[in-house]
Write an enzyme that holds these catalytic residues in place. Structure first.
Site, PDB file in Angstrom:
ATOM      1  N   ASP A 114       5.184  -3.408  18.552  1.00 29.10           N
ATOM      2  CA  ASP A 114       5.962  -3.318  17.306  1.00 29.10           C
ATOM      3  C   ASP A 114       6.328  -4.701  16.765  1.00 29.10           C
ATOM      4  O   ASP A 114       7.376  -4.863  16.146  1.00 29.10           O
ATOM      5  CB  ASP A 114       7.214  -2.449  17.501  1.00 29.10           C
ATOM      6  CG  ASP A 114       8.209  -3.073  18.461  1.00 29.10           C
ATOM      7  OD1 ASP A 114       7.814  -3.981  19.219  1.00 29.10           O
ATOM      8  OD2 ASP A 114       9.388  -2.661  18.446  1.00 29.10           O
ATOM      9  N   GLU A 158       3.648  -0.856  14.210  1.00 32.90           N
ATOM     10  CA  GLU A 158       4.399   0.377  14.486  1.00 32.90           C
ATOM     11  C   GLU A 158       5.000   0.891  13.176  1.00 32.90           C
ATOM     12  O   GLU A 158       5.732   0.165  12.497  1.00 32.90           O
ATOM     13  CB  GLU A 158       5.521   0.124  15.489  1.00 32.90           C
ATOM     14  CG  GLU A 158       6.242   1.427  15.849  1.00 32.90           C
ATOM     15  CD  GLU A 158       7.513   1.203  16.651  1.00 32.90           C
ATOM     16  OE1 GLU A 158       7.507   1.488  17.850  1.00 32.90           O
ATOM     17  OE2 GLU A 158       8.519   0.732  16.061  1.00 32.90           O
ATOM     18  N   HIS A 200      21.992   1.264  16.201  1.00 37.84           N
ATOM     19  CA  HIS A 200      21.321   0.016  16.574  1.00 37.84           C
ATOM     20  C   HIS A 200      22.327  -1.141  16.584  1.00 37.84           C
ATOM     21  O   HIS A 200      22.342  -1.948  17.513  1.00 37.84           O
ATOM     22  CB  HIS A 200      20.179  -0.259  15.589  1.00 37.84           C
ATOM     23  CG  HIS A 200      19.246  -1.332  16.025  1.00 37.84           C
ATOM     24  ND1 HIS A 200      19.469  -2.651  15.720  1.00 37.84           N
ATOM     25  CD2 HIS A 200      18.111  -1.308  16.753  1.00 37.84           C
ATOM     26  CE1 HIS A 200      18.487  -3.391  16.243  1.00 37.84           C
ATOM     27  NE2 HIS A 200      17.651  -2.592  16.875  1.00 37.84           N
ATOM     28  N   ARG A 222       9.047  -5.431   8.492  1.00 34.37           N
ATOM     29  CA  ARG A 222       9.559  -6.672   9.076  1.00 34.37           C
ATOM     30  C   ARG A 222       8.648  -7.107  10.225  1.00 34.37           C
ATOM     31  O   ARG A 222       7.936  -6.297  10.822  1.00 34.37           O
ATOM     32  CB  ARG A 222      10.997  -6.478   9.593  1.00 34.37           C
ATOM     33  CG  ARG A 222      11.142  -5.468  10.756  1.00 34.37           C
ATOM     34  CD  ARG A 222      11.239  -6.197  12.092  1.00 34.37           C
ATOM     35  NE  ARG A 222      11.304  -5.310  13.243  1.00 34.37           N
ATOM     36  CZ  ARG A 222      10.265  -4.939  13.963  1.00 34.37           C
ATOM     37  NH1 ARG A 222       9.062  -5.323  13.620  1.00 34.37           N
ATOM     38  NH2 ARG A 222      10.403  -4.171  15.033  1.00 34.37           N
ATOM     39  N   ALA A 263       9.979  -8.932  25.940  1.00 40.15           N
ATOM     40  CA  ALA A 263       9.036  -9.323  27.004  1.00 40.15           C
ATOM     41  C   ALA A 263       9.774  -9.435  28.338  1.00 40.15           C
ATOM     42  O   ALA A 263       9.298  -8.973  29.378  1.00 40.15           O
ATOM     43  CB  ALA A 263       8.374 -10.639  26.639  1.00 40.15           C
ATOM     44  N   LYS A 305       8.911  -8.831  13.895  1.00 43.70           N
ATOM     45  CA  LYS A 305       9.933  -9.039  14.929  1.00 43.70           C
ATOM     46  C   LYS A 305      10.236 -10.534  15.055  1.00 43.70           C
ATOM     47  O   LYS A 305       9.320 -11.366  14.989  1.00 43.70           O
ATOM     48  CB  LYS A 305       9.366  -8.533  16.265  1.00 43.70           C
ATOM     49  CG  LYS A 305      10.306  -7.677  17.078  1.00 43.70           C
ATOM     50  CD  LYS A 305       9.594  -7.159  18.311  1.00 43.70           C
ATOM     51  CE  LYS A 305      10.513  -6.415  19.242  1.00 43.70           C
ATOM     52  NZ  LYS A 305      11.209  -5.278  18.677  1.00 43.70           N
ATOM     53  N   LYS A 350       0.825  -1.217   0.000  1.00 44.39           N
ATOM     54  CA  LYS A 350       0.000   0.000   0.000  1.00 44.39           C
ATOM     55  C   LYS A 350       0.859   1.268   0.000  1.00 44.39           C
ATOM     56  O   LYS A 350       0.571   2.223  -0.724  1.00 44.39           O
ATOM     57  CB  LYS A 350      -0.937  -0.010   1.204  1.00 44.39           C
ATOM     58  CG  LYS A 350      -2.078  -1.010   1.043  1.00 44.39           C
ATOM     59  CD  LYS A 350      -3.013  -0.993   2.225  1.00 44.39           C
ATOM     60  CE  LYS A 350      -4.191  -1.939   1.967  1.00 44.39           C
ATOM     61  NZ  LYS A 350      -5.206  -1.877   3.029  1.00 44.39           N
ATOM     62  N   ALA A 381      20.427   5.824  12.898  1.00 39.55           N
ATOM     63  CA  ALA A 381      19.738   4.822  13.720  1.00 39.55           C
ATOM     64  C   ALA A 381      20.244   3.412  13.414  1.00 39.55           C
ATOM     65  O   ALA A 381      20.380   2.584  14.313  1.00 39.55           O
ATOM     66  CB  ALA A 381      18.231   4.902  13.490  1.00 39.55           C
ATOM     67  N   ILE A 429       1.412   4.268  -2.946  1.00 35.64           N
ATOM     68  CA  ILE A 429       1.324   5.731  -2.807  1.00 35.64           C
ATOM     69  C   ILE A 429       2.469   6.381  -3.593  1.00 35.64           C
ATOM     70  O   ILE A 429       2.273   7.365  -4.302  1.00 35.64           O
ATOM     71  CB  ILE A 429       1.378   6.135  -1.308  1.00 35.64           C
ATOM     72  CG1 ILE A 429       0.132   5.606  -0.592  1.00 35.64           C
ATOM     73  CG2 ILE A 429       1.505   7.651  -1.149  1.00 35.64           C
ATOM     74  CD1 ILE A 429       0.102   5.853   0.902  1.00 35.64           C
TER      75      ILE A 429
HETATM   76  P1  0O2 Z   1      14.105  -3.197  17.318  1.00 34.54           P
HETATM   77  O1  0O2 Z   1      15.202  -4.194  17.338  1.00 34.54           O
HETATM   78  O2  0O2 Z   1      14.356  -2.104  16.323  1.00 34.54           O
HETATM   79  O3  0O2 Z   1      12.761  -3.829  17.145  1.00 34.54           O
HETATM   80  P2  0O2 Z   1      10.973   2.488  25.426  1.00 34.54           P
HETATM   81  O4  0O2 Z   1      11.517   1.379  26.258  1.00 34.54           O
HETATM   82  O5  0O2 Z   1       9.655   3.044  25.853  1.00 34.54           O
HETATM   83  O6  0O2 Z   1      12.029   3.538  25.146  1.00 34.54           O
HETATM   84  P3  0O2 Z   1       9.473   1.294  23.311  1.00 34.54           P
HETATM   85  O7  0O2 Z   1       8.307   1.238  24.217  1.00 34.54           O
HETATM   86  O8  0O2 Z   1       9.811   0.018  22.605  1.00 34.54           O
HETATM   87  O9  0O2 Z   1      10.780   1.797  24.020  1.00 34.54           O
HETATM   88  O10 0O2 Z   1       9.127   2.380  22.277  1.00 34.54           O
HETATM   89  P4  0O2 Z   1      10.060   3.325  21.430  1.00 34.54           P
HETATM   90  O11 0O2 Z   1      10.967   4.113  22.300  1.00 34.54           O
HETATM   91  O12 0O2 Z   1       9.113   4.089  20.600  1.00 34.54           O
HETATM   92  O13 0O2 Z   1      10.986   2.349  20.564  1.00 34.54           O
HETATM   93  C1  0O2 Z   1      10.474   1.505  19.607  1.00 34.54           C
HETATM   94  C2  0O2 Z   1      11.495   1.259  18.522  1.00 34.54           C
HETATM   95  O14 0O2 Z   1      12.089   2.492  18.109  1.00 34.54           O
HETATM   96  C3  0O2 Z   1      12.695   0.424  18.949  1.00 34.54           C
HETATM   97  O15 0O2 Z   1      12.341  -0.913  18.885  1.00 34.54           O
HETATM   98  C4  0O2 Z   1      13.729   0.830  17.907  1.00 34.54           C
HETATM   99  O16 0O2 Z   1      13.455   0.230  16.654  1.00 34.54           O
HETATM  100  C5  0O2 Z   1      13.459   2.306  17.790  1.00 34.54           C
HETATM  101  N1  0O2 Z   1      14.285   3.045  18.756  1.00 34.54           N
HETATM  102  C6  0O2 Z   1      13.878   3.623  19.890  1.00 34.54           C
HETATM  103  N2  0O2 Z   1      14.897   4.236  20.522  1.00 34.54           N
HETATM  104  C7  0O2 Z   1      15.998   4.019  19.764  1.00 34.54           C
HETATM  105  C8  0O2 Z   1      17.383   4.401  19.889  1.00 34.54           C
HETATM  106  O17 0O2 Z   1      17.819   5.057  20.832  1.00 34.54           O
HETATM  107  N3  0O2 Z   1      18.218   3.983  18.879  1.00 34.54           N
HETATM  108  C9  0O2 Z   1      17.795   3.248  17.817  1.00 34.54           C
HETATM  109  N4  0O2 Z   1      18.685   2.892  16.891  1.00 34.54           N
HETATM  110  N5  0O2 Z   1      16.493   2.863  17.689  1.00 34.54           N
HETATM  111  C10 0O2 Z   1      15.620   3.245  18.639  1.00 34.54           C
HETATM  112  P5  0O2 Z   1      13.140  -2.010  19.716  1.00 34.54           P
HETATM  113  O18 0O2 Z   1      12.217  -3.120  20.046  1.00 34.54           O
HETATM  114  O19 0O2 Z   1      13.841  -1.365  20.864  1.00 34.54           O
HETATM  115  O20 0O2 Z   1      14.235  -2.507  18.741  1.00 34.54           O
END
Ligand code: 0O2
Length: 267
Positions: A73, A140, A156, A46, A57, A48, A23, A152, A27
């Site tokens: 997410d 997400e 990461h 992707r 978890a 997870k 989708k 990022a 666009i």
């Molecule tokens: P992955 O491996 O990418 O799936 P919180 O603990 O509240 O800070 P929350 O609730 O997971 O985190 O929500 P948030 O902060 O919106 O982050 C969701 C996703 O955003 C993360 O998923 C990352 O993909 C990205 N992200 C958030 N903060 C950072 C950061 O500081 N650096 C990078 N590179 N990515 C970030 P996951 O599950 O953490 O990781």
């Protein structure tokens, strides 16, 4: 606890990601077809991995009985834009859609994370249809610029490498790089109009050339061969002169000739 049938559980998430990638890519095509700049540059998605779900978890103390509700997410879409301004356009596009309902929004662009992370996150509810029926799942959507994505991605990988123990000098470097990314995006925004103009005219030209070539190919099936060869020679001559207006004019004339032969509907 009942046994978790991971493949069955994650299957609708795969479907949601696949559908949404199609989708959002559509666009992009819609914008390009009418020769208008697309605020979306690239889309990826992707689901997870199971180990990543288990890790999250554990980290957040989430009971596996309700991980689907608590981890929002599991299905992830990443939309890459060229400019910061485009991000907000994409958010508007998402808000106007009837096939997704917004759950939360996080603006890490105006509120950069301590790490230096910048991105706009929208979590939506999205329905998929499977043989087992309808399922509403959370997706997400991360929206960021090419430059933010570069930062990022690198950060990461380093987070993954060092876990909680990232050396201070690397943290400092990443922070300096985040400042540079912020400046780069600001600089790019200043020349946004010019870049967009240049890209638009390139795409408009590509569309005209594609139309002309389709017309020539269709005419080849129905018109006099010598006439079609002359049309093709004329096209090459005009193309080499590089004047877009003349190319447009030529394309319009060719449309008229094609209409005469009813050649436009030929495939
Ligand atoms: P992955 O491996 O990418 O799936 P919180 O603990 O509240 O800070 P929350 O609730 O997971 O985190 O929500 P948030 O902060 O919106 O982050 C969701 C996703 O955003 C993360 O998923 C990352 O993909 C990205 N992200 C958030 N903060 C950072 C950061 O500081 N650096 C990078 N590179 N990515 C970030 P996951 O599950 O953490 O990781």
């Amino acid at each position: 606890m009942e046994i978790q049938l991971w493949r069955e559980i994650l299957d609708p998430y795969t479907l949601a990601v696949d559908e949404l990638v199609v989708k959002f890519n559509h666009i992009i095509s819609e914008y390009r077809q009418v020769g208008v700049y697309s605020p979306i540059e690239q889309v990826t998605g992707r689901v997870k991995t199971i180990s990543s779900i288990l890790e999250k978890a554990q980290k957040k103390n989430i009971d596996l009985k309700n991980f689907e509700e608590k981890i929002d997410d599991i299905a992830g879409i990443r939309i890459i834009c060229q400019f910061v301004e485009d991000i907000y356009k994409v958010v508007d596009i998402i808000k106007r859609r009837s096939d997704m309902r917004i759950k939360t929004e996080k603006d890490y662009i105006n509120n950069m994370k301590r790490s230096g992370y910048r991105s706009y996150h929208v979590t939506v509810y999205y329905r998929v249809e499977t043989l087992k029926g309808t399922k509403e799942i959370q997706v997400e959507i991360q929206i960021r610029t090419l430059a933010m994505n570069f930062w990022a991605t690198i950060e990461h990988s380093l987070q993954y490498k060092y876990k909680q123990n990232m050396p201070e000098h690397i943290r400092e470097r990443l922070s300096a790089a985040a400042d540079a990314i912020l400046m780069l995006d600001q600089e790019m925004s200043l020349v946004r109009d010019e870049i967009m103009d240049a890209q638009n005219s390139f795409k408009v030209k590509a569309n005209i050339v594609a139309d002309i070539l389709t017309n020539i190919q269709n005419l080849y099936k129905v018109a006099n061969k010598a006439e079609v060869i002359k049309i093709q020679d004329d096209f090459f001559r005009i193309y080499q002169m590089g004047n877009q207006e003349e190319l447009e004019q030529f394309s319009k004339q060719l449309d008229i000739i094609s209409e005469r032969y009813h050649a436009q509907s030929l495939r």
